[in-house]
Design a protein around this motif. Structure first.
Motif, short mmCIF file in Angstrom:
data_model
loop_
_atom_site.label_atom_id
_atom_site.label_comp_id
_atom_site.label_asym_id
_atom_site.label_seq_id
_atom_site.Cartn_x
_atom_site.Cartn_y
_atom_site.Cartn_z
N ASN A 1 0.79 -1.27 -0.10
CA ASN A 1 -0.13 -0.29 0.05
C ASN A 1 0.82 0.98 -0.01
O ASN A 1 2.24 1.00 0.07
CB ASN A 1 -1.16 -0.04 1.11
CG ASN A 1 -0.31 0.04 2.59
OD1 ASN A 1 0.77 0.72 2.80
ND2 ASN A 1 -0.83 -1.03 3.51
N ALA A 2 0.22 2.42 -0.12
CA ALA A 2 1.00 3.58 -0.28
C ALA A 2 1.79 3.92 0.95
O ALA A 2 3.16 4.44 0.75
CB ALA A 2 0.04 4.70 -0.35
N THR B 1 5.86 4.39 1.01
CA THR B 1 6.49 5.35 1.45
C THR B 1 7.67 5.11 2.46
O THR B 1 9.07 5.71 2.47
CB THR B 1 5.67 6.24 2.10
OG1 THR B 1 4.78 6.75 1.30
CG2 THR B 1 6.33 7.82 2.96
#
Length: 614
Positions: free
Chosen positions: A145-146, A150
């Protein structure tokens, strides 16, 4: 020669010069008086039971490291040990990422001392364990996921940046990285080739590849075995670093199928592609009511920062390439001069020196623009680099590149300066003598370029006035006794020597010559570098009694008597230089002693011949 020395591995920081000016604003007189008030609570929060508090504390520490006062307080509170023993073994991935960020920033700001300490604490073993986890996470990047992406990108950025600083700080550490992290080149090249990994991470990866491959045959072998990347979609900063990697391969492995001309052409195209005005505008700190606002590291800012880094890197590469060219040229000339002296054993000393000079000029004229790299630098690259001088944030780097380029032109193309050098001369002379806010590096760069231009003995030098000479002498008299200040002073001495010889105004020659003699007469109290350059200048200025100023300045000023009396002190100066510690300087000093004896003998013979004429 007044060339700029090759920069160290760790000379390029991704953090721009703009950040430095911002740090001064934050850490000036208005900064809080007690750094301990910042340091102690934050370090205590690294042990909080709440992982969010630990991550926030590590993030805050990483940002405060820019402040030298707070950084010192943090180090006194054993920050590094806490990060190594506690933060990097945390159960929270976010805390670990921020912990590596702290070490990354400490290595960038503190340099060698922190890097060696981390190395001795076996930071490489910790990094090795995380690199394996990172590679696994990259393999499953599509399913992340994001937030996970990150964290992963930040971890890669922090680890590679830390390794870059470690490798750039010491040859021993660099060799240790190569031997203990054998898969690092593959890892970095995989990142550069990965379509999903963002450009800001690839910039860090490319810089790592560039720094660790400098003069490192073992690392270069691994890069070449891994296959070299050439992706047209890479950002300008990544491409510039990859040009640097190619240059490292070219320098270390001459058998590689890499063309230096292609590297210079690529660097120049990269410099031209950058809109530096826009980049600097975006990176300028925002101020509200006199308070500097936190930087927002969005895609726009990162793109501007990468453009800035690309220019810094390109200028460094041109500095290195120009230095290599001129050193190669000088080495060839020295060999030819040695042969010329051996073939002329029966000639007088000054005749030999004159024959050497004529021989060198002939060789230079033959070399000329036949060297395609020199031709490209002169005709195409020079104006591009000159344009960057107007930007304060890039000025010192641009001047370093110009300095080495102009000395390269002097070595290869003795008559290059009719128009190009004249433009540089007028621009940089006013910059040096009229700018109150010029930093030492920029002043040194200006002096070096002006010296190179002045050595051409062109007509535009005659435009300089006695007042200009006095301003240059005043520049010389300022500053302390650091090595950086000494380099600047040596260039001013060389520049004044170049100005004195071709000048039509005898007062200019007189002012400069008396200054040079004053430096020589103070040999016991002057660094040998200054005395050597001053004497070499005097030899050039008064090499021929037919010069119109010889009688007015040299004879009436009793230069010969002064030089005869100072010989013992010059000899003593040379003997004090330890060959084992500074062979190059000792060699120059020995040469200037021999030449002083020859010069004095020649001038005595010259005057005696004149007096004996009917």
């Amino acid at each position: 020669m007044g060339k700029a020395k090759k920069l160290s591995r760790n000379s390029l920081l991704r953090v721009s010069a703009i950040r430095g000016s911002r740090a001064q604003v934050v850490t000036g007189p208005s900064a809080p008086p007690s750094a301990q008030e910042h340091a102690i609570p934050l370090i205590k929060k690294l042990s909080s039971v709440d992982p969010k508090d630990r991550a926030l504390a590590a993030s805050a520490i990483a940002n405060l490291i820019e402040n030298p006062v707070i950084r010192s307080a943090l180090l006194k509170e054993k920050l590094v040990q806490t990060i190594l023993e506690q933060t990097l073994t945390d159960s929270s991935e976010e805390v670990i990422v921020e912990g590596f960020g702290v070490l990354r920033n400490l290595a960038l700001e503190e340099g060698y001392d922190v890097c060696v300490f981390l190395w001795r604490k076996d930071i490489l073993a910790i990094v090795l364990s995380y690199l394996g986890k990172v590679q696994t996470n990259i393999a499953y990047l599509k399913d992340s996921n994001a937030a996970q992406k990150t964290l992963l990108f930040s971890l890669i950025e922090n680890i590679l940046s830390l390794l870059t600083s470690l490798g750039g700080s010491s040859d021993d550490i660099c060799e240790s990285i190569v031997s203990r992290l054998p898969d690092l080149p593959n890892f970095v090249l995989d990142i550069l080739a990965h379509p999903t990994i963002p450009d800001f991470v690839k910039v860090i990866a490319a810089e790592n590849l560039y720094v660790l491959s400098e003069a490192n045959a073992a690392y270069i072998d691994k890069i070449q075995c891994s296959g070299f990347i050439s992706d047209g979609n890479l950002g300008v900063a990544v491409k510039m670093y990859m040009s640097g990697v190619e240059y490292n391969i070219f320098e270390t492995s001459r058998t590689a199928s890499i063309d230096l001309l292609d590297i210079v052409r690529s660097v120049n195209e990269g410099l031209q592609a950058v809109d530096i005005n826009k980049a600097i505008e975006i990176m300028q700190p925002t101020t509200i009511d006199g308070v500097v606002q936190p930087t927002i590291y969005d895609n726009n800012y990162r793109s501007a920062q990468n453009s800035f880094v690309a220019v810094e890197m390109g200028l460094e590469l041109l500095t290195e390439i120009s230095e290599a060219l001129v050193m190669s040229s000088q080495h060839g000339k020295q060999n030819r001069q040695t042969e010329a002296v051996e073939d002329n054993d029966d000639q007088d000393d000054m005749d030999i020196l004159e024959d050497e000079n004529e021989m060198v000029v002939e060789d230079e004229a033959m070399d000329g623009l036949d060297n395609p790299v020199v031709a490209l630098l002169l005709e195409t690259v020079l104006p591009v680099v000159t344009n960057f001088v107007e930007f304060k944030e890039l000025r010192s780097r641009a001047l370093q590149a110009l300095n080495n380029m102009t000395w390269t032109f002097n070595s290869f193309v003795p008559h290059w300066g009719n128009s190009k050098a004249g433009s540089l001369w007028s621009r940089l002379l006013r910059l040096l003598l009229s700018s109150d806010d010029l930093d030492l590096e920029s002043r040194t760069g200006c002096a070096g370029v002006l010296w190179a231009c002045g050595k051409l003995k062109p007509k535009f030098v005659t435009e300089i006035s006695v007042n200009d000479v006095r301003l240059l002498i005043r520049e010389f008299q300022q500053g302390g006794e650091t090595q950086e200040v000494l380099e600047f002073k040596v260039r001013i001495v060389g520049l004044l020597g170049a100005l004195a010889l071709p000048h039509v105004d005898i007062d200019v020659t007189k002012e400069a010559s008396i200054f040079l003699l004053t430096q020589v007469l103070a040999t016991q109290h002057k660094p040998p570098e200054i005395v050597i350059e001053a004497l070499n200048a005097i030899y050039d200025i008064f090499a021929d009694m037919t010069y119109p100023f010889d009688d007015e300045i040299f004879v009436k000023g009793e230069f010969l008597n002064h030089l005869m009396k100072i010989q013992p002190q010059v000899k003593q100066m040379a003997k004090k230089i330890d060959r084992r510690k500074n062979l190059q300087l000792r060699t120059k000093a020995d040469e200037v002693v021999v030449n002083l004896q020859r010069f004095v003998a020649y001038k005595m013979k010259e005057r005696k011949g004149l007096l004996n004429k009917p």
